[in-house]
Design a protein around this motif. Structure first.
Motif, PDB file in Angstrom:
ATOM      1  N   ASP A 240       0.827  -1.214   0.000  1.00  0.00           N
ATOM      2  CA  ASP A 240       0.000   0.000   0.000  1.00  0.00           C
ATOM      3  C   ASP A 240       0.860   1.262   0.000  1.00  0.00           C
ATOM      4  O   ASP A 240       0.554   2.237  -0.699  1.00  0.00           O
ATOM      5  CB  ASP A 240      -0.926   0.006   1.212  1.00  0.00           C
ATOM      6  N   ARG A 243       2.409   1.661  -3.548  1.00  0.00           N
ATOM      7  CA  ARG A 243       1.441   2.103  -4.551  1.00  0.00           C
ATOM      8  C   ARG A 243       1.088   3.578  -4.366  1.00  0.00           C
ATOM      9  O   ARG A 243       0.969   4.321  -5.348  1.00  0.00           O
ATOM     10  CB  ARG A 243       0.183   1.245  -4.474  1.00  0.00           C
ATOM     11  N   ALA A 244       0.942   4.003  -3.120  1.00  0.00           N
ATOM     12  CA  ALA A 244       0.621   5.415  -2.866  1.00  0.00           C
ATOM     13  C   ALA A 244       1.742   6.320  -3.356  1.00  0.00           C
ATOM     14  O   ALA A 244       1.493   7.380  -3.940  1.00  0.00           O
ATOM     15  CB  ALA A 244       0.366   5.630  -1.381  1.00  0.00           C
ATOM     16  N   VAL A 246       3.964   5.694  -5.763  1.00  0.00           N
ATOM     17  CA  VAL A 246       4.045   5.686  -7.224  1.00  0.00           C
ATOM     18  C   VAL A 246       2.902   6.499  -7.836  1.00  0.00           C
ATOM     19  O   VAL A 246       3.078   7.164  -8.866  1.00  0.00           O
ATOM     20  CB  VAL A 246       4.050   4.232  -7.743  1.00  0.00           C
ATOM     21  N   GLN A 247       1.746   6.501  -7.202  1.00  0.00           N
ATOM     22  CA  GLN A 247       0.629   7.295  -7.713  1.00  0.00           C
ATOM     23  C   GLN A 247       0.942   8.790  -7.686  1.00  0.00           C
ATOM     24  O   GLN A 247       0.380   9.566  -8.465  1.00  0.00           O
ATOM     25  CB  GLN A 247      -0.639   7.024  -6.895  1.00  0.00           C
ATOM     26  N   ALA A 248       1.849   9.201  -6.797  1.00  0.00           N
ATOM     27  CA  ALA A 248       2.211  10.616  -6.690  1.00  0.00           C
ATOM     28  C   ALA A 248       3.482  10.951  -7.459  1.00  0.00           C
ATOM     29  O   ALA A 248       4.032  12.041  -7.325  1.00  0.00           O
ATOM     30  CB  ALA A 248       2.382  10.989  -5.213  1.00  0.00           C
ATOM     31  N   MET A 267       2.080  -2.609  -8.055  1.00  0.00           N
ATOM     32  CA  MET A 267       2.783  -1.329  -8.017  1.00  0.00           C
ATOM     33  C   MET A 267       3.391  -1.011  -9.389  1.00  0.00           C
ATOM     34  O   MET A 267       3.354   0.137  -9.845  1.00  0.00           O
ATOM     35  CB  MET A 267       3.878  -1.365  -6.957  1.00  0.00           C
ATOM     36  N   ASP A 270       0.698   0.175 -11.663  1.00  0.00           N
ATOM     37  CA  ASP A 270       0.407   1.577 -11.356  1.00  0.00           C
ATOM     38  C   ASP A 270       1.435   2.497 -12.002  1.00  0.00           C
ATOM     39  O   ASP A 270       1.088   3.521 -12.609  1.00  0.00           O
ATOM     40  CB  ASP A 270       0.421   1.811  -9.845  1.00  0.00           C
ATOM     41  N   GLY A 271       2.712   2.151 -11.840  1.00  0.00           N
ATOM     42  CA  GLY A 271       3.776   2.998 -12.360  1.00  0.00           C
ATOM     43  C   GLY A 271       3.765   3.085 -13.873  1.00  0.00           C
ATOM     44  O   GLY A 271       3.956   4.157 -14.452  1.00  0.00           O
ATOM     45  N   ARG A 273       1.184   2.672 -15.856  1.00  0.00           N
ATOM     46  CA  ARG A 273       0.018   3.434 -16.300  1.00  0.00           C
ATOM     47  C   ARG A 273       0.111   4.903 -15.909  1.00  0.00           C
ATOM     48  O   ARG A 273      -0.461   5.763 -16.576  1.00  0.00           O
ATOM     49  CB  ARG A 273      -1.249   2.776 -15.760  1.00  0.00           C
ATOM     50  N   ARG A 274       0.831   5.189 -14.825  1.00  0.00           N
ATOM     51  CA  ARG A 274       1.076   6.578 -14.446  1.00  0.00           C
ATOM     52  C   ARG A 274       1.947   7.249 -15.500  1.00  0.00           C
ATOM     53  O   ARG A 274       1.775   8.422 -15.822  1.00  0.00           O
ATOM     54  CB  ARG A 274       1.751   6.614 -13.074  1.00  0.00           C
TER      55      ARG A 274
END
Length: 353
Positions: A240, A243-244, A246-248, A267, A270-271, A273-274
């Motif tokens: 968690d 992931r938080a 990498v979202q930022a 994760m 996420d990275g 797709r970010r």
């Protein structure tokens, strides 16, 4: 009274960030009613060894200055140019002898063509705010200094000023070039031909932040190497948290996945797709292949998977955790600067950034 050296049990003040100090000065002058501020930038150079990109000196018409060019070695030419440039764009040649260069802390002698040009107060405020707040920023001008454009924001989406004393559409094309450079994640100074117009681009990207996901000797060595480079860094072990973070992510950020557990695939998804920053994953070729198959089954494409650096690091023959950390940051630096990693002796390109 002579100040004593700091003792080991007394905390020292953090070293001021020169870029933030420059930003604060630009904002102060703009708020103080300066109609225009002079800025001095490096248009061309030869020699000096490896020097940082994004060199900028700014000054007011009454002689106040902030910022630094080449550790002050160019002050004799740059400081008066900063004051004069508040009113009129102009160029000036500067030469530094070997002894003066070494005394300033440069590697060798050199010469530069300096461009000084006015920066209107509104542009100085915008650029100053971004520098002071450690946000991405770009200053673009025609090479004669007749027009300037400042871009700010995470994706350089905020535009201030214009280059369009030149051809229509120049601002949009120049902004596209700056955003392309931003994707490298590194501060750069470049001359680019945009359409039929030659443009000087200075892009400032915040210092990288390294996120190590996992634990162990390699992670500790990587954080130590990041600190040596002046990069921020931290380690997390929970999905968690990872992931938080990498979202930022911004373009300047780096994640290195050490943990081979399949749960951390989320994760990486996420990275990917970010679409920002440097994504690296450690592991043997067998581990990489197994991860790749899982990510393909999760719906990622081959093109998306190609954005992950894995196994992360350059092929330096690293054997120890410390050597592995060097190989990883070396790949990060190469990726941020858009360079192919090879021996300097085998390269014919410009040495340094």
């Amino acid at each position: 009274m002579t100040a004593s050296a700091p003792s080991s049990d007394r905390p020292t003040s953090p070293t001021p960030d020169p870029r933030r100090e420059l930003g604060a000065a630009l904002r102060r002058w703009a708020a103080g009613g300066a109609g225009s501020i002079g800025v001095v930038r490096v248009l061309d150079r030869h020699g000096f060894g490896t020097v940082e990109s994004g060199q900028l000196l700014a000054g007011t018409a009454d002689g106040e200055t902030a910022g630094l060019l080449y550790l002050g070695a160019l002050d004799d030419a740059a400081v008066p140019l900063a004051s004069a440039a508040a009113g009129l764009p102009q160029t000036r040649a500067a030469h530094v002898a070997e002894s003066a260069a070494l005394q300033a802390g440069l590697a060798c002698a050199g010469g530069a063509t300096l461009l000084g040009h006015p920066l209107p107060a509104a542009l100085a405020e915008a650029l100053g705010a971004a520098l002071e707040e450690a946000r991405p920023a770009a200053l673009l001008s025609t090479v004669d200094g007749a027009a300037a454009l400042v871009l700010t924001g995470p994706d350089l989406e905020e535009a201030h000023g214009t280059l369009e004393d030149g051809p229509p559409g120049l601002d949009a094309e120049a902004a596209r070039v700056a955003r392309e450079l931003l994707r490298r994640g590194a501060t750069v100074t470049e001359r680019r031909t945009v359409g039929d117009t030659e443009v000087l681009v200075d892009l400032w990207v915040p210092v990288p932040s390294v996120l190590v996901v996992g634990s162990g000797a390699i992670g500790e060595a990587l954080l130590a190497q990041a600190a040596l480079l002046g990069w921020a860094g931290r380690a997390v072990t929970e999905l968690d948290e990872a992931r938080a973070a990498v979202q930022a992510f911004t373009e300047a950020d780096v994640v290195v996945l050490l943990d081979h557990a399949p749960r951390f695939d989320a994760m990486l998804v996420d990275g990917i797709r970010r679409g920002r920053g440097f994504l690296g994953a450690l592991g043997s070729r067998r581990t990489q292949a197994a991860r790749r198959e899982r990510l393909l089954r999760a719906g990622l494409t081959e093109e998306e998977l190609a954005t992950v650096h894995g196994p992360v690091g350059l092929d330096l023959g690293a054997r120890t955790p410390a050597e592995t950390a060097v190989s990883i940051v070396a790949e990060v630096i190469a990726a941020r600067s858009g360079r192919a990693a090879q021996a300097l002796g085998a390269s014919e390109g410009k040495i340094g950034g």
